[in-house]
Design a protein around this motif. Sequence first.
Motif, PDB file in Angstrom:
ATOM      1  N   LEU A 122      13.894   6.071  -1.834  1.00 31.57           N
ATOM      2  CA  LEU A 122      14.984   6.545  -0.554  1.00 31.57           C
ATOM      3  C   LEU A 122      15.552   7.531  -0.783  1.00 31.57           C
ATOM      4  N   ALA A 123      15.873   7.623  -2.382  1.00 31.11           N
ATOM      5  CA  ALA A 123      16.519   9.378  -1.754  1.00 31.11           C
ATOM      6  C   ALA A 123      16.163  10.485  -1.002  1.00 31.11           C
ATOM      7  N   LYS A 124      14.990  10.042  -0.582  1.00 30.97           N
ATOM      8  CA  LYS A 124      14.607  11.463   0.345  1.00 30.97           C
ATOM      9  C   LYS A 124      14.885  10.856   2.056  1.00 30.97           C
ATOM     10  N   TYR A 125      15.433  10.008   1.489  1.00 29.10           N
ATOM     11  CA  TYR A 125      15.669   9.525   3.133  1.00 29.10           C
ATOM     12  C   TYR A 125      17.124   9.635   3.314  1.00 29.10           C
ATOM     13  N   GLY A 126      18.193   9.542   2.494  1.00 24.13           N
ATOM     14  CA  GLY A 126      19.252  10.081   2.337  1.00 24.13           C
ATOM     15  C   GLY A 126      20.062   8.213   2.194  1.00 24.13           C
ATOM     16  N   ARG A 127      18.800   7.439   1.460  1.00 23.64           N
ATOM     17  CA  ARG A 127      19.406   6.239   1.095  1.00 23.64           C
ATOM     18  C   ARG A 127      19.951   5.567  -0.100  1.00 23.64           C
ATOM     19  N   SER A 128      20.624   4.868  -0.268  1.00 28.58           N
ATOM     20  CA  SER A 128      20.569   4.448  -2.141  1.00 28.58           C
ATOM     21  C   SER A 128      20.004   2.874  -2.295  1.00 28.58           C
TER      22      SER A 128
ATOM     23  N   SER B   3       0.948  -1.458  -0.099  1.00 31.40           N
ATOM     24  CA  SER B   3       0.152   0.320  -0.010  1.00 31.40           C
ATOM     25  C   SER B   3       0.865   1.231  -0.492  1.00 31.40           C
ATOM     26  N   ASP B   4       0.346   2.481  -0.150  1.00 28.68           N
ATOM     27  CA  ASP B   4       1.438   4.025   0.103  1.00 28.68           C
ATOM     28  C   ASP B   4       1.857   3.695   1.159  1.00 28.68           C
ATOM     29  N   SER B   5       1.252   3.227   2.468  1.00 26.18           N
ATOM     30  CA  SER B   5       1.027   3.432   3.692  1.00 26.18           C
ATOM     31  C   SER B   5       2.837   2.350   3.197  1.00 26.18           C
ATOM     32  N   GLY B   6       2.243   1.086   3.153  1.00 24.26           N
ATOM     33  CA  GLY B   6       3.310   0.695   3.442  1.00 24.26           C
ATOM     34  C   GLY B   6       4.798   0.840   2.503  1.00 24.26           C
ATOM     35  N   ARG B   7       4.359   1.240   1.033  1.00 24.11           N
ATOM     36  CA  ARG B   7       5.635   1.594   0.638  1.00 24.11           C
ATOM     37  C   ARG B   7       6.809   2.748   1.032  1.00 24.11           C
ATOM     38  N   GLU B   8       5.520   3.730   1.950  1.00 22.19           N
ATOM     39  CA  GLU B   8       6.853   4.666   2.472  1.00 22.19           C
ATOM     40  C   GLU B   8       7.414   3.961   3.576  1.00 22.19           C
ATOM     41  N   LEU B   9       7.163   3.538   5.043  1.00 23.01           N
ATOM     42  CA  LEU B   9       7.661   2.706   5.956  1.00 23.01           C
ATOM     43  C   LEU B   9       8.791   1.623   5.011  1.00 23.01           C
ATOM     44  N   ALA B  10       8.363   1.491   4.219  1.00 25.66           N
ATOM     45  CA  ALA B  10       9.717   0.420   3.641  1.00 25.66           C
ATOM     46  C   ALA B  10      10.715   1.094   3.150  1.00 25.66           C
ATOM     47  N   ALA B  11      10.364   2.625   2.286  1.00 24.03           N
ATOM     48  CA  ALA B  11      11.478   3.420   1.832  1.00 24.03           C
ATOM     49  C   ALA B  11      12.596   3.443   2.889  1.00 24.03           C
ATOM     50  N   ARG B  12      11.560   4.319   3.978  1.00 20.35           N
ATOM     51  CA  ARG B  12      11.942   4.880   4.940  1.00 20.35           C
ATOM     52  C   ARG B  12      13.510   4.012   5.838  1.00 20.35           C
ATOM     53  N   THR B  13      12.357   2.708   6.203  1.00 22.69           N
ATOM     54  CA  THR B  13      12.720   2.036   7.316  1.00 22.69           C
ATOM     55  C   THR B  13      13.265   0.678   7.160  1.00 22.69           C
TER      56      THR B  13
ATOM     57  N   ALA C 162       6.963  -1.813 -12.415  1.00 23.39           N
ATOM     58  CA  ALA C 162       6.687  -0.781 -11.704  1.00 23.39           C
ATOM     59  C   ALA C 162       6.709  -0.739 -10.006  1.00 23.39           C
ATOM     60  N   PHE C 163       6.331  -1.216  -9.611  1.00 15.35           N
ATOM     61  CA  PHE C 163       6.835  -1.452  -7.914  1.00 15.35           C
ATOM     62  C   PHE C 163       7.737  -1.210  -7.700  1.00 15.35           C
ATOM     63  N   TYR C 164       8.881  -1.764  -8.467  1.00 15.94           N
ATOM     64  CA  TYR C 164      10.463  -1.437  -8.206  1.00 15.94           C
ATOM     65  C   TYR C 164      10.879  -0.559  -8.449  1.00 15.94           C
ATOM     66  N   ALA C 165      11.213   0.102  -9.428  1.00 17.37           N
ATOM     67  CA  ALA C 165      11.138   1.397  -9.715  1.00 17.37           C
ATOM     68  C   ALA C 165      10.721   2.321  -8.706  1.00 17.37           C
ATOM     69  N   ASP C 166       9.195   2.408  -8.287  1.00 19.14           N
ATOM     70  CA  ASP C 166       8.549   2.978  -7.102  1.00 19.14           C
ATOM     71  C   ASP C 166       9.045   2.793  -5.630  1.00 19.14           C
ATOM     72  N   VAL C 167       9.335   2.266  -5.108  1.00 19.49           N
ATOM     73  CA  VAL C 167       9.966   1.831  -3.943  1.00 19.49           C
ATOM     74  C   VAL C 167      11.302   2.178  -4.287  1.00 19.49           C
ATOM     75  N   LYS C 168      11.935   1.708  -5.093  1.00 21.79           N
ATOM     76  CA  LYS C 168      13.493   2.311  -5.056  1.00 21.79           C
ATOM     77  C   LYS C 168      14.060   3.979  -5.258  1.00 21.79           C
ATOM     78  N   GLY C 169      12.899   4.432  -5.586  1.00 20.65           N
ATOM     79  CA  GLY C 169      13.042   5.687  -6.591  1.00 20.65           C
ATOM     80  C   GLY C 169      12.601   6.657  -4.624  1.00 20.65           C
TER      81      GLY C 169
END
Length: 447
Positions: free
Chosen positions: A249-255, A214-224, A240-247
Motif C-alpha cells: 500500500l505504501a507505494k501508492y501513498g496508502r496506509s 494472483s499477483d495482478s489481483g494483489r497489485e490492483l487491490a493495493a492500488r485501488t 503471509a497474504f495479509y503482510a504482502d498486500v498491506k505491505g
Amino acid sequence: MGKAKKQVHLNVFLRQAGHHAAAWRHPKTTPELTFDFGYYKQLAQTAERGLLDSVFMADGYVGTGRRLEPFTLLSALSVATTHLGLIGTVGTTYNEPFHVARKFASLDHISGGRSGWNIVTGHTDATAFNFGKETHLEHSERYKWAEEFVEVTKKLWDSWEEESLVFDKASGISIDEAKLHEINFDGSVYRVKGPLNIPRPPQGYPVLVQAGSSDSGRELAARTAEVIFTAQPTLAEGQAFYADVKGQLAKYGRSADELVVLPGFSPIIGHTRAEAQELEDELNAFHDIHDAVAKLSERFGVDLTGFPLDGPIPPIIDPKGIESVNGSKSRHQLILDMLRSDSSLTLRQVVNRLASARGHLTYTGTPIEVADVIQRWIENHAADGFNLMPPIYPGGLDIFVDKVVPELQNRGIFRTAYEGRTLREHYGLTRPANSYSIGPEEAAAAP
C-alpha cells in the motif's frame, strides 16, 4: 485504560441454498426459492439483525441460471434494510465505465450510501462468446483494462462537485452548471467525455472491493481496492497474504487501515461438535463425488477418474505452470498449494474439501470454537474480518447470528450496535474528497 481490541468486520456472501456444493440437496435448504425475493429479504434482514457490515452478491455472464442479477436484487434489498451494506460484482471486461458509474451512483443514492462494487475481470472463453468475442482477454491485459476502467469510473463520480444541485425556485436554477465537469478521458482503452448524468454518490465512491489473490489481483487491490475478498485456507497463508498486500500500500501513498482484508470462511456450526460433524457428513454424503473428480481432472488435464477415492492422491502434473492459466489464477494456485502441502490427503478428502467452500477456510465445530478461529486470525494479523460463506441457508446464517455474534460481542471484538449508516462508516473507511474540490497536487496523489 488498556488498548481497545481490534474489531471484526463481517460480510456474508449470499449464494442460493448455501456454499457447500451439495447444499441444494440437503433437506433443510430450499433451492426452489433461488429466484424468490422474499428468500433473500429474509437472509438480508437476518444479517442486519446480526449487525453484520454487509451482504455480497456474486455475478457472472456465463453458465446456467443460478443467480439473480445483483443490481436489481440489491436495489430491492436496500428498501428492506436500513443499515446493511450492499456489495455486488460487476466485471470490467464486458461492461462500460459510464454504465457502471451510473448504476452504482443510483444504488448508492437509493440505499443512502450503502453500496459496494466488487471489481472482477471475468474469466473463460465462454464468457467472451456471449459478448461477440472470439477469445477471452489475456489475464494481465484484463487487469490493465480494469485499472483504467476504475480510474474512468471514479472521474465520472467526481464530475459532479458537492452541492451541485441547488433547486433555487426563486431564480429558476436547479443545477449549478459551474460545478459539473467534462472529464475528457482519453486512455489506452477508454475514451469518455462526461460528465455523468447523475450526481455524485452519497459515499463519494461506493466502497471499492476486489476479489482475487494472483499477483495482478494483489497489485490492483493495493492500488485501488478498499476491501479485498481472498481465499486463504490456513492461518500461516493468511498471515503471509495479509503482510504482502498491506505491505504494497505504501507505494501508492496508502496506509494499512485503508484496505480491509476479508478471507472467505465457511464454518459448519452445531450446538455441539457432534452435531456440527453430523451436518458435514450429511452434506458430503449428498455430494456427487464422481462428478467432482471429473471436474478436477478437467482443471488439471490429468485423468483421475480411475484412481481409488480413499487412496493417496496421485501427483498433479501441471506442465505449463500457473502462467498458462487465463482464468482464475488464484483459485488454480490455491488448489495446487493444497495438494502439494499435504501428501496424506486422499482423493475423496480433496474433493470434499473443495466442495465445502471451494478452497476457502473451513471449520467444523461449536459457536465458541468458531469464535476462537475468528479471534485467532484477527489477533495474529491474518485478517481484518471474514467474508462469511455459510454451508447452508438459512440455517447456517441463523446459527452464526444467534450464537457466534453474541460470543464475539462478549469478547469485545464486534459491535453491539451500528454506529453509522453508510458502508464506509461500517468498515472505518473515509469518504473520498472530490478531485475537483482539492488542489491538483492532492488529486494526483489520491489513490
